[in-house]
Design a protein around this motif. Structure first.
Motif, PDB file in Angstrom:
ATOM      1  N   GLY A 132       0.816  -1.206   0.000  1.00 18.87           N
ATOM      2  CA  GLY A 132       0.000   0.000   0.000  1.00 18.87           C
ATOM      3  C   GLY A 132       0.854   1.261   0.000  1.00 18.87           C
ATOM      4  N   LEU A 133       0.184   2.373  -0.329  1.00 20.22           N
ATOM      5  CA  LEU A 133       0.820   3.689  -0.358  1.00 20.22           C
ATOM      6  C   LEU A 133       1.033   4.196   1.067  1.00 20.22           C
ATOM      7  CD1 LEU A 133       1.523   6.120  -2.264  1.00 20.22           C
ATOM      8  CD2 LEU A 133      -0.875   6.816  -2.018  1.00 20.22           C
ATOM      9  N   ARG A 134       2.131   4.912   1.285  1.00 19.40           N
ATOM     10  CA  ARG A 134       2.426   5.437   2.627  1.00 19.40           C
ATOM     11  C   ARG A 134       2.523   6.958   2.614  1.00 19.40           C
ATOM     12  NH1 ARG A 134       7.303   1.034   3.572  1.00 19.40           N
ATOM     13  NH2 ARG A 134       5.932  -0.786   3.744  1.00 19.40           N
ATOM     14  N   ARG A 135       1.901   7.580   3.621  1.00 18.00           N
ATOM     15  CA  ARG A 135       2.036   9.032   3.842  1.00 18.00           C
ATOM     16  C   ARG A 135       2.142   9.292   5.331  1.00 18.00           C
ATOM     17  NH1 ARG A 135      -3.253  10.203   0.397  1.00 18.00           N
ATOM     18  NH2 ARG A 135      -2.386  10.236  -1.716  1.00 18.00           N
ATOM     19  N   ARG A 136       2.997  10.256   5.676  1.00 16.87           N
ATOM     20  CA  ARG A 136       3.098  10.672   7.071  1.00 16.87           C
ATOM     21  C   ARG A 136       3.258  12.185   7.093  1.00 16.87           C
ATOM     22  NH1 ARG A 136       7.708  11.042  10.563  1.00 16.87           N
ATOM     23  NH2 ARG A 136       7.012  11.167  12.727  1.00 16.87           N
ATOM     24  N   PHE A 137       2.135  12.856   7.359  1.00 19.43           N
ATOM     25  CA  PHE A 137       2.095  14.305   7.228  1.00 19.43           C
ATOM     26  C   PHE A 137       2.852  15.018   8.347  1.00 19.43           C
ATOM     27  CE2 PHE A 137      -2.447  14.030   5.219  1.00 19.43           C
ATOM     28  CZ  PHE A 137      -1.902  13.545   4.055  1.00 19.43           C
ATOM     29  N   ALA A 138       3.401  16.186   7.980  1.00 21.53           N
ATOM     30  CA  ALA A 138       3.828  17.196   8.954  1.00 21.53           C
ATOM     31  C   ALA A 138       4.821  16.666   9.990  1.00 21.53           C
ATOM     32  CB  ALA A 138       2.593  17.781   9.649  1.00 21.53           C
ATOM     33  N   SER A 139       5.828  15.915   9.526  1.00 22.74           N
ATOM     34  CA  SER A 139       6.871  15.458  10.445  1.00 22.74           C
ATOM     35  C   SER A 139       7.691  16.670  10.904  1.00 22.74           C
ATOM     36  CB  SER A 139       7.789  14.456   9.744  1.00 22.74           C
ATOM     37  OG  SER A 139       8.572  15.127   8.775  1.00 22.74           O
ATOM     38  N   SER A 140       8.572  16.446  11.881  1.00 21.75           N
ATOM     39  CA  SER A 140       9.344  17.560  12.423  1.00 21.75           C
ATOM     40  C   SER A 140      10.284  18.174  11.376  1.00 21.75           C
ATOM     41  CB  SER A 140      10.152  17.085  13.637  1.00 21.75           C
ATOM     42  OG  SER A 140      10.968  16.001  13.262  1.00 21.75           O
ATOM     43  N   ASP A 141      10.589  17.448  10.295  1.00 17.10           N
ATOM     44  CA  ASP A 141      11.426  18.010   9.225  1.00 17.10           C
ATOM     45  C   ASP A 141      10.688  19.068   8.412  1.00 17.10           C
ATOM     46  OD1 ASP A 141      13.547  16.414   9.899  1.00 17.10           O
ATOM     47  OD2 ASP A 141      12.998  14.816   8.500  1.00 17.10           O
ATOM     48  N   ALA A 142       9.357  18.996   8.396  1.00 20.48           N
ATOM     49  CA  ALA A 142       8.540  19.970   7.652  1.00 20.48           C
ATOM     50  C   ALA A 142       7.163  20.009   8.308  1.00 20.48           C
ATOM     51  CB  ALA A 142       8.425  19.576   6.180  1.00 20.48           C
ATOM     52  N   PRO A 143       7.038  20.670   9.458  1.00 24.69           N
ATOM     53  CA  PRO A 143       5.762  20.651  10.176  1.00 24.69           C
ATOM     54  C   PRO A 143       4.648  21.445   9.504  1.00 24.69           C
ATOM     55  CG  PRO A 143       7.402  21.976  11.362  1.00 24.69           C
ATOM     56  CD  PRO A 143       8.113  21.349  10.208  1.00 24.69           C
ATOM     57  N   LEU A 144       5.005  22.386   8.632  1.00 21.72           N
ATOM     58  CA  LEU A 144       4.005  23.236   7.987  1.00 21.72           C
ATOM     59  C   LEU A 144       4.252  23.310   6.482  1.00 21.72           C
ATOM     60  CD1 LEU A 144       4.120  26.182  10.557  1.00 21.72           C
ATOM     61  CD2 LEU A 144       2.226  24.556  10.271  1.00 21.72           C
ATOM     62  N   LEU A 145       3.176  23.479   5.717  1.00 20.05           N
ATOM     63  CA  LEU A 145       3.298  23.680   4.271  1.00 20.05           C
ATOM     64  C   LEU A 145       3.807  25.093   3.982  1.00 20.05           C
ATOM     65  CD1 LEU A 145      -0.050  21.975   3.232  1.00 20.05           C
ATOM     66  CD2 LEU A 145       2.237  21.255   2.484  1.00 20.05           C
ATOM     67  N   PRO A 146       4.341  25.317   2.786  1.00 18.63           N
ATOM     68  CA  PRO A 146       4.707  26.683   2.395  1.00 18.63           C
ATOM     69  C   PRO A 146       3.456  27.564   2.323  1.00 18.63           C
ATOM     70  CG  PRO A 146       5.518  25.056   0.808  1.00 18.63           C
ATOM     71  CD  PRO A 146       4.584  24.336   1.719  1.00 18.63           C
ATOM     72  N   THR A 147       3.637  28.875   2.413  1.00 20.37           N
ATOM     73  CA  THR A 147       2.504  29.810   2.411  1.00 20.37           C
ATOM     74  C   THR A 147       2.413  30.578   1.093  1.00 20.37           C
ATOM     75  OG1 THR A 147       3.792  31.658   3.241  1.00 20.37           O
ATOM     76  CG2 THR A 147       2.861  30.159   4.893  1.00 20.37           C
ATOM     77  N   SER A 148       1.281  31.229   0.890  1.00 20.06           N
ATOM     78  CA  SER A 148       1.098  32.010  -0.338  1.00 20.06           C
ATOM     79  C   SER A 148       2.022  33.224  -0.371  1.00 20.06           C
ATOM     80  CB  SER A 148      -0.364  32.424  -0.498  1.00 20.06           C
ATOM     81  OG  SER A 148      -0.800  33.124   0.638  1.00 20.06           O
ATOM     82  N   VAL A 149       2.410  33.734   0.778  1.00 18.50           N
ATOM     83  CA  VAL A 149       3.371  34.856   0.811  1.00 18.50           C
ATOM     84  C   VAL A 149       4.739  34.376   0.315  1.00 18.50           C
ATOM     85  CG1 VAL A 149       4.665  36.405   2.348  1.00 18.50           C
ATOM     86  CG2 VAL A 149       2.183  36.165   2.597  1.00 18.50           C
ATOM     87  N   GLN A 150       5.129  33.181   0.734  1.00 22.85           N
ATOM     88  CA  GLN A 150       6.415  32.641   0.272  1.00 22.85           C
ATOM     89  C   GLN A 150       6.399  32.401  -1.241  1.00 22.85           C
ATOM     90  OE1 GLN A 150       6.428  29.367   2.970  1.00 22.85           O
ATOM     91  NE2 GLN A 150       7.018  30.663   4.690  1.00 22.85           N
ATOM     92  N   VAL A 151       5.253  31.976  -1.761  1.00 26.23           N
ATOM     93  CA  VAL A 151       5.111  31.810  -3.210  1.00 26.23           C
ATOM     94  C   VAL A 151       5.278  33.159  -3.911  1.00 26.23           C
ATOM     95  CG1 VAL A 151       3.424  31.312  -5.032  1.00 26.23           C
ATOM     96  CG2 VAL A 151       3.693  29.722  -3.117  1.00 26.23           C
ATOM     97  N   ALA A 152       4.598  34.179  -3.406  1.00 25.02           N
ATOM     98  CA  ALA A 152       4.679  35.507  -4.026  1.00 25.02           C
ATOM     99  C   ALA A 152       6.093  36.068  -3.931  1.00 25.02           C
ATOM    100  CB  ALA A 152       3.675  36.450  -3.356  1.00 25.02           C
ATOM    101  N   ASN A 153       6.791  35.799  -2.835  1.00 20.66           N
ATOM    102  CA  ASN A 153       8.177  36.258  -2.690  1.00 20.66           C
ATOM    103  C   ASN A 153       9.089  35.573  -3.711  1.00 20.66           C
ATOM    104  OD1 ASN A 153       7.506  37.949  -0.590  1.00 20.66           O
ATOM    105  ND2 ASN A 153       8.167  36.536   1.021  1.00 20.66           N
ATOM    106  N   ALA A 154       8.861  34.285  -3.944  1.00 26.00           N
ATOM    107  CA  ALA A 154       9.658  33.573  -4.954  1.00 26.00           C
ATOM    108  C   ALA A 154       9.432  34.186  -6.334  1.00 26.00           C
ATOM    109  CB  ALA A 154       9.303  32.088  -4.961  1.00 26.00           C
TER     110      ALA A 154
END
Ligand SMILES: [Cu+2]
Length: 328
Positions: free
Chosen positions: A174-196
């Protein structure tokens, strides 16, 4: 007529066709076998969906040039990152159109910057992870269209993974997913997208994870001031976790929703800055595979060059392009 690529949350028909297309390509023999790719064990079909997994892994393992310390490879850690994944999505979209019998189908994208604007608890419970969309996390994933059902051999199975030494191995799990581990607890934000998107340089020497410019910010090796990596595209891979982390990350269909959004952000950048690409063909041979006229080869069809994919508006457009920070 160009097809329109839409936000997966805003068009249920496209969402359902995406799911249907994944499941169909998962079952369709490609004509290639595991033996063709040196995968040990009894030779078995590499189905069309899994051929993309093999292609991605193989490109990632090919360093350009061989042995370079920055880890620049045939698809990542250099300028080719944007066009390589654009070609991959294009070929996948064509296969979806064929298997669905629908020439108007455009790949959907996941606008993860929008989910990144939500509080942490709502990010892991966002609409994209509902049972009628991609299903949630788990080992194996137990909800949604890609859930593992032991009694149903046609339910979603991961077929090819890489072992610790980077060699492809046949599996059936089966497929495996493990969300929001300590390596990346949050998704990027729309402000970070606009800054890029406000970075006017596409890429720059040394053309690797230490470069200044839009490609490196979008790929996710360089961050907004003071921020911790991984960033943008890389952060999404790590945030989803499980099968989205290694070189075989196209095993998780969310790979394509992430990359369709990455391609949308590149398209927004191209539209804003005049469809430029560097390096050109006068760049040294050490940049082979990343220059504007170098071929992007695939086991699925004819090769294309970065120059050939800088303007594909005759083939597909996006329903909406985000704007750079500081513009109205
Ligand atoms: Cu990739």
């Amino acid at each position: 007529m160009a097809v329109t690529r839409k936000n997966i949350l805003t068009d249920h028909a496209v969402r359902d066709k995406f799911i249907q297309g994944v499941l169909a390509l998962k079952q369709e023999p490609s004509g290639r076998t595991t033996a063709d790719f040196g995968i040990p064990g009894r030779a078995q079909s590499v189905n069309t969906y899994d051929l993309f997994v093999v292609w991605h892994h193989t490109a990632m393992m090919r360093l350009t040039p061989a042995g370079n310390a920055a880890g620049r490879n045939a698809a990542h850690r250099g300028p080719i990152f944007c066009p390589w994944h654009r070609v991959m999505l294009l070929l996948l979209e064509q296969n979806f159109q064929r298997v669905l019998g629908d020439a108007t189908f455009g790949l959907p994208y996941w606008d993860w910057g929008k989910d990144g604007d939500l509080p942490a608890a709502r990010q892991i419970a966002a609409d994209v992870w509902k049972a009628d969309c991609l299903g949630g996390q788990g080992s194996p994933v137990a909800t949604g269209p890609f859930a593992y059902k032991a009694s149903d051999p046609k339910s979603f199975r991961v077929r090819v993974v890489a072992n610790v030494s980077g060699a492809l191995t046949a599996v059936s799990r089966g497929l495996r997913r493990r969300f929001a581990s300590s390596d990346a607890p949050l998704l990027p934000t729309s402000v970070q997208v606009a800054n890029a998107l406000a970075l006017p340089t596409f890429d720059a020497p040394s053309w690797d994870p230490s470069s200044a410019g839009f490609r490196n910010r979008l790929e996710g090796w360089s961050a907004d001031a003071g921020a911790r990596s991984p960033w943008l595209h890389n952060r999404v891979h790590v945030w989803v976790g499980g099968d989205m982390s290694p070189s075989t990350s196209p095993n998780d269909p969310v790979f394509y929703l992430n990359h369709c959004n990455v391609d949308r952000l590149w398209e927004a950048w191209l539209a804003h800055y005049g469809r430029a690409y560097v390096p050109d063909q006068t760049a040294p041979a050490s940049l082979e595979g990343h220059r504007i006229d170098d071929p992007i080869a695939s086991p699925l069809g004819a090769s294309m060059t970065p120059r050939q994919v800088l303007d594909l508006r005759a083939i597909y457009i996006y329903d909406r392009l985000p704007q750079p920070a500081g513009t109205v």
